[in-house]
Design a protein around this motif. Structure first.
Motif, PDB file in Angstrom:
ATOM      1  N   VAL A 253     -28.827   0.284 -16.038  1.00  0.00           N
ATOM      2  CA  VAL A 253     -28.379  -0.237 -14.746  1.00  0.00           C
ATOM      3  C   VAL A 253     -27.182   0.573 -14.284  1.00  0.00           C
ATOM      4  N   GLU A 254     -27.269   1.146 -13.095  1.00  0.00           N
ATOM      5  CA  GLU A 254     -26.184   1.983 -12.586  1.00  0.00           C
ATOM      6  C   GLU A 254     -24.927   1.148 -12.348  1.00  0.00           C
ATOM      7  N   TRP A 255     -23.786   1.753 -12.667  1.00  0.00           N
ATOM      8  CA  TRP A 255     -22.515   1.062 -12.450  1.00  0.00           C
ATOM      9  C   TRP A 255     -22.381   0.662 -10.987  1.00  0.00           C
ATOM     10  N   PRO A 256     -22.038  -0.616 -10.713  1.00  0.00           N
ATOM     11  CA  PRO A 256     -22.013  -1.106  -9.327  1.00  0.00           C
ATOM     12  C   PRO A 256     -20.780  -0.703  -8.535  1.00  0.00           C
ATOM     13  N   GLY A 257     -19.822  -0.035  -9.179  1.00  0.00           N
ATOM     14  CA  GLY A 257     -18.617   0.371  -8.459  1.00  0.00           C
ATOM     15  C   GLY A 257     -17.526  -0.681  -8.454  1.00  0.00           C
ATOM     16  N   VAL A 258     -17.729  -1.750  -9.212  1.00  0.00           N
ATOM     17  CA  VAL A 258     -16.752  -2.838  -9.282  1.00  0.00           C
ATOM     18  C   VAL A 258     -16.133  -2.863 -10.676  1.00  0.00           C
ATOM     19  N   HIS A 266     -18.198 -11.917  -9.598  1.00  0.00           N
ATOM     20  CA  HIS A 266     -19.088 -10.989  -8.902  1.00  0.00           C
ATOM     21  C   HIS A 266     -20.451 -11.009  -9.596  1.00  0.00           C
ATOM     22  N   THR A 267     -21.496 -10.705  -8.850  1.00  0.00           N
ATOM     23  CA  THR A 267     -22.833 -10.681  -9.451  1.00  0.00           C
ATOM     24  C   THR A 267     -22.921  -9.651 -10.576  1.00  0.00           C
ATOM     25  N   SER A 268     -22.153  -8.573 -10.471  1.00  0.00           N
ATOM     26  CA  SER A 268     -22.186  -7.556 -11.519  1.00  0.00           C
ATOM     27  C   SER A 268     -21.591  -8.087 -12.823  1.00  0.00           C
ATOM     28  N   THR A 271     -24.413  -9.649 -14.572  1.00  0.00           N
ATOM     29  CA  THR A 271     -25.300  -8.616 -15.122  1.00  0.00           C
ATOM     30  C   THR A 271     -24.748  -8.062 -16.428  1.00  0.00           C
ATOM     31  N   TRP A 272     -23.454  -7.751 -16.442  1.00  0.00           N
ATOM     32  CA  TRP A 272     -22.826  -7.210 -17.648  1.00  0.00           C
ATOM     33  C   TRP A 272     -22.799  -8.249 -18.762  1.00  0.00           C
ATOM     34  N   TRP A 317     -19.301   0.212 -18.828  1.00  0.00           N
ATOM     35  CA  TRP A 317     -20.557  -0.299 -18.259  1.00  0.00           C
ATOM     36  C   TRP A 317     -21.740   0.516 -18.789  1.00  0.00           C
TER      37      TRP A 317
END
Length: 326
Positions: A253-258, A266-268, A271-272, A317
């Protein structure tokens, strides 16, 4: 040879232990006849073997280094520099690569499969392997690789001339390196690595060998970066290069930038957290990155020798998807 990386099957980096097989290549077969006719049949079969080896046998990954489809494509299993689960002995699994031809019973190998084994042998020899070819039964009492393939092992058929340069599915150009996870590391290869090497003062040959790894470590040490010998986003960006995004089918999964740090909702974060739970960590999956998540992060960073700050940035990440589960 056409070499399919793990990302082609939706797999990330292998969780198998590191090894440096130098003594040769061991030939295997399916066992019973499987009646595989197309490359699509072989892809389904290869994925099924991995599922059976991991779920049924409890292994860290598919047991083989490589597989050869009926059309002559070479499928990556554990791949380079990984301990095997195929030969049945500690020495055999540590010192030899393995290749399973996707036939069984009295099924005959296609000419393309025979050539693919020769090509794979040449590919491994270019990376320090002796080129000796043995059969599974040379290690333990077994019928593998069967009455059809074993005579070809013994008469030297598989030690003929081979082209060890990996190509794309169209047969031209050098295959993209690594697992498609966006990281460049030891024993990977490909044109994408070439821009990195002159910036480190090493030969621009597209091969991430020990010399390139040592140069990366030296650069990281000199510039206050995480010293792991892997050219990831942090190191590549510092060198003025663009870090490649993970391939869509790599399973990464690509790093979301957050940046995830205390009290990030956050939704990320969810995911993590789910990824860390899947890796075996005790963590609540609620999308809220608080002190408990930070403690897991910090322990994970120390385990993987990342910058230990309790913050999930791009390197932490990425490691959650690409580093072996230990």
């Amino acid at each position: 040879m056409i070499l399919r990386p793990r990302s082609h099957f939706g797999w990330g980096a292998s969780a198998a232990d590191y090894a440096n097989p130098t003594k040769g290549l061991v030939v295997h077969y399916n066992g019973g006849p499987t009646s595989l006719r197309t490359v699509e049949d072989c892809i389904r079969y290869w994925k099924g073997v991995r599922t059976q080896h991991m779920s049924g046998n409890g292994w860290a990954d598919i047991g083989y280094s490589f597989g050869v489809a009926v059309n002559g494509e070479v499928f990556t299993g554990r791949g380079l520099n990984r301990y095997q689960a195929a030969q049945g002995t500690t020495s055999g699994n540590a010192n030899y690569y393995s290749v399973s031809l996707m036939i069984g019973g009295t099924e005959q190998p296609t000419p393309a499969q025979i050539q693919a084994v020769k090509d794979l042998r040449a590919y491994l020899m270019a990376r320090g392997n002796s080129g000796t070819v043995l059969g599974h039964r040379d290690f333990v009492s077994t019928s593998c690789p069967g009455g059809v393939l074993y005579p070809l092992v013994k008469d030297g058929t598989f030690t003929g001339s081979g082209n060890g340069t990996p190509t794309t599915s169209t047969g031209t150009g050098e295959y993209r390196p690594e697992n498609g996870d966006g990281l460049y590391m030891l024993y990977e290869y490909g044109d994408a690595i070439k821009p990195l090497q002159p910036k480190l003062g090493v030969t621009s040959d597209g091969y991430y060998g020990p010399g390139t790894e040592a140069a990366v470590r030296a650069y990281q040490q000199a510039n206050g970066l995480t010293v792991d010998g892997i050219a990831g986003p942090q190191t590549l960006t510092h060198l003025g290069l663009t870090a490649p995004a993970p391939a869509k089918d790599s399973g990464v999964v690509e790093w979301p930038g957050v940046y995830l740090k205390d009290y990030t909702a956050h939704t990320s974060a969810r995911t993590w957290q789910q990824r860390m739970k899947d890796r075996g960590w005790t963590i609540t999956v609620d999308g809220k990155y608080g002190p408990a998540s930070a403690r897991v992060c910090l322990a994970f960073q120390k385990e993987k020798r990342l910058t230990a700050d309790g913050i999930v940035g791009p390197d932490t990440w990425r490691a959650a998807w690409t580093s072996p589960v230990t």
